[in-house]
Motif scaffolding. Structure first.
Motif, PDB file in Angstrom:
ATOM      1  N   THR A  13       0.848  -1.194   0.000  1.00  0.00           N
ATOM      2  CA  THR A  13       0.000   0.000   0.000  1.00  0.00           C
ATOM      3  C   THR A  13       0.887   1.249   0.000  1.00  0.00           C
ATOM      4  O   THR A  13       1.994   1.240   0.531  1.00  0.00           O
ATOM      5  CB  THR A  13      -0.942   0.022   1.219  1.00  0.00           C
ATOM      6  N   GLY A  14       0.374   2.303  -0.615  1.00  0.00           N
ATOM      7  CA  GLY A  14       1.198   3.499  -0.776  1.00  0.00           C
ATOM      8  C   GLY A  14       2.456   3.177  -1.558  1.00  0.00           C
ATOM      9  O   GLY A  14       3.537   3.699  -1.280  1.00  0.00           O
ATOM     10  N   THR A  16       3.515   3.733  -4.722  1.00  0.00           N
ATOM     11  CA  THR A  16       3.859   4.420  -5.969  1.00  0.00           C
ATOM     12  C   THR A  16       4.953   5.470  -5.810  1.00  0.00           C
ATOM     13  O   THR A  16       5.408   6.029  -6.803  1.00  0.00           O
ATOM     14  CB  THR A  16       2.613   5.095  -6.575  1.00  0.00           C
ATOM     15  N   LYS A  17       5.374   5.762  -4.580  1.00  0.00           N
ATOM     16  CA  LYS A  17       6.449   6.732  -4.386  1.00  0.00           C
ATOM     17  C   LYS A  17       7.135   6.504  -3.045  1.00  0.00           C
ATOM     18  O   LYS A  17       6.620   5.784  -2.176  1.00  0.00           O
ATOM     19  CB  LYS A  17       5.905   8.164  -4.455  1.00  0.00           C
ATOM     20  N   GLY A  20       7.391   3.207  -0.209  1.00  0.00           N
ATOM     21  CA  GLY A  20       6.533   2.180  -0.806  1.00  0.00           C
ATOM     22  C   GLY A  20       6.994   1.771  -2.183  1.00  0.00           C
ATOM     23  O   GLY A  20       7.011   0.580  -2.518  1.00  0.00           O
ATOM     24  N   LYS A  21       7.379   2.732  -2.995  1.00  0.00           N
ATOM     25  CA  LYS A  21       7.872   2.425  -4.343  1.00  0.00           C
ATOM     26  C   LYS A  21       9.172   1.619  -4.264  1.00  0.00           C
ATOM     27  O   LYS A  21       9.363   0.664  -5.027  1.00  0.00           O
ATOM     28  CB  LYS A  21       8.100   3.702  -5.141  1.00  0.00           C
ATOM     29  N   ALA A  38      -2.673   3.006  -4.342  1.00  0.00           N
ATOM     30  CA  ALA A  38      -2.535   4.432  -4.042  1.00  0.00           C
ATOM     31  C   ALA A  38      -3.759   5.146  -4.582  1.00  0.00           C
ATOM     32  O   ALA A  38      -4.529   4.578  -5.369  1.00  0.00           O
ATOM     33  CB  ALA A  38      -1.260   5.002  -4.661  1.00  0.00           C
ATOM     34  N   ARG A  39      -3.938   6.383  -4.179  1.00  0.00           N
ATOM     35  CA  ARG A  39      -5.102   7.134  -4.668  1.00  0.00           C
ATOM     36  C   ARG A  39      -4.939   7.532  -6.130  1.00  0.00           C
ATOM     37  O   ARG A  39      -5.913   7.585  -6.878  1.00  0.00           O
ATOM     38  CB  ARG A  39      -5.311   8.382  -3.811  1.00  0.00           C
ATOM     39  N   THR A  40      -3.685   7.780  -6.546  1.00  0.00           N
ATOM     40  CA  THR A  40      -3.439   8.256  -7.910  1.00  0.00           C
ATOM     41  C   THR A  40      -2.481   7.322  -8.637  1.00  0.00           C
ATOM     42  O   THR A  40      -1.449   6.921  -8.081  1.00  0.00           O
ATOM     43  CB  THR A  40      -2.829   9.673  -7.889  1.00  0.00           C
ATOM     44  N   ASP A  55      -8.556   4.861  -1.912  1.00  0.00           N
ATOM     45  CA  ASP A  55      -8.281   5.725  -0.772  1.00  0.00           C
ATOM     46  C   ASP A  55      -8.433   4.853   0.473  1.00  0.00           C
ATOM     47  O   ASP A  55      -9.541   4.511   0.882  1.00  0.00           O
ATOM     48  CB  ASP A  55      -9.269   6.894  -0.739  1.00  0.00           C
ATOM     49  N   ALA A  83       1.177   2.569   3.505  1.00  0.00           N
ATOM     50  CA  ALA A  83       0.445   3.837   3.376  1.00  0.00           C
ATOM     51  C   ALA A  83       0.347   4.541   4.726  1.00  0.00           C
ATOM     52  O   ALA A  83       0.016   3.937   5.747  1.00  0.00           O
ATOM     53  CB  ALA A  83      -0.953   3.582   2.823  1.00  0.00           C
TER      54      ALA A  83
END
Length: 258
Positions: A13-14, A16-17, A20-21, A38-40, A55, A83
């Motif tokens: 979770t979370g 993408t950056k 977490g990435k 992620a949300r985006t 979310d 996240a």
């Protein structure tokens, strides 16, 4: 270790950056099928991780995520609850509303609780699985004017992880917590940039000021996200098969407690 993880299915979770990435990419490089939430959606997904938009502060998200993972992969081997964020205003107890407290608890504690609750039945059925909760040093060393509610939520996450590890250990599930200190994430770089813009200091001076605020770091620098990912990679591997219920500080020696 790389070969021992090949073919596993992991949720980050979370993912993408930042930390977490780094975790998602590290596991992906070991042959793990990685799902990121992620949300985006990220603009660049070089490693082509499976992406689910959600979310996690919304209670219904966990069930939707779990269903898509099981429908797509048929199993889940690794959960990394990464996240989280410090969202509340500065100023201490008097500026924190009930909504501020609830926001911190929803994202930094309840998101992990709900994801685990939705996916643990599948791990228990296969009698195998690893859960990693990502905490932060403020859980043990809160800063009254900036992390009060965030620290409380992360401290609760630490306690929850220990309790969960005790409950599900006999079912073949391991649960550990990784607690970073200061990490060079995009969020931290943005904070440093704002400091430079708003006051007559250099980037180096701004970084030193931030390091002084979080406490003395014996190794003299912030961590790279990949260094946190290295610990996660070890803990989800069979090489860590006798480790559960632990909290690992990855902070360059910053936490001034034993």
């Amino acid at each position: 270790m790389n070969q021992s993880l090949k073919g596993k299915v992991a949720l980050v979770t979370g993912g993408t950056k930042g930390i977490g990435k780094a975790i998602a990419d590290k596991l992906g490089n070991c042959g793990v099928e990685v799902i990121v939430v992620a949300r985006t959606k990220p603009k660049d997904n070089i490693n082509k991780h499976y992406f689910i938009p959600a979310d996690l502060a919304q209670a219904e998200s966990a069930g939707i995520i779990a269903k898509e993972i099981i429908d797509t992969y048929g199993k889940i081997d690794i959960i990394v609850n990464n996240a989280g964020a410090n969202l509340t205003p500065k100023g201490g107890y008097s500026v924190l509303s009930d909504k501020d407290w609830d926001n911190e608890l929803q994202l930094n504690l309840m998101a992990a609780v709900r994801i685990n609750r939705a996916l643990l039945p599948f791990m228990i059925e296969q009698e195998n699985g690893v859960i990693i909760n990502i905490s932060m040093n403020p859980a043990k060393q809160p800063i009254w004017d900036t992390t009060m509610a965030y620290s409380a939520a992360k401290a609760a996450l630490n306690a929850y992880g220990k309790a969960l590890a005790t409950e599900v250990g006999s079912k073949g599930i391991r649960v550990n917590t990784v607690s970073p200190g200061l990490v060079k994430t995009p969020q931290m770089e943005k904070y440093i940039h704002k400091m430079v813009e708003s006051s007559p200091v250099t980037e180096e001076e701004a970084m030193k000021s931030l390091m002084d605020k979080v406490g003395y770091i014996p190794l003299g620098r912030a961590a790279e996200p990949e260094e946190i990912a290295d610990m996660v990679k070890f803990l989800v591997s069979p090489e860590a098969k006798y480790i559960t219920g632990a909290v690992y500080q990855v902070d360059g020696g910053a936490l001034a407690v034993v």
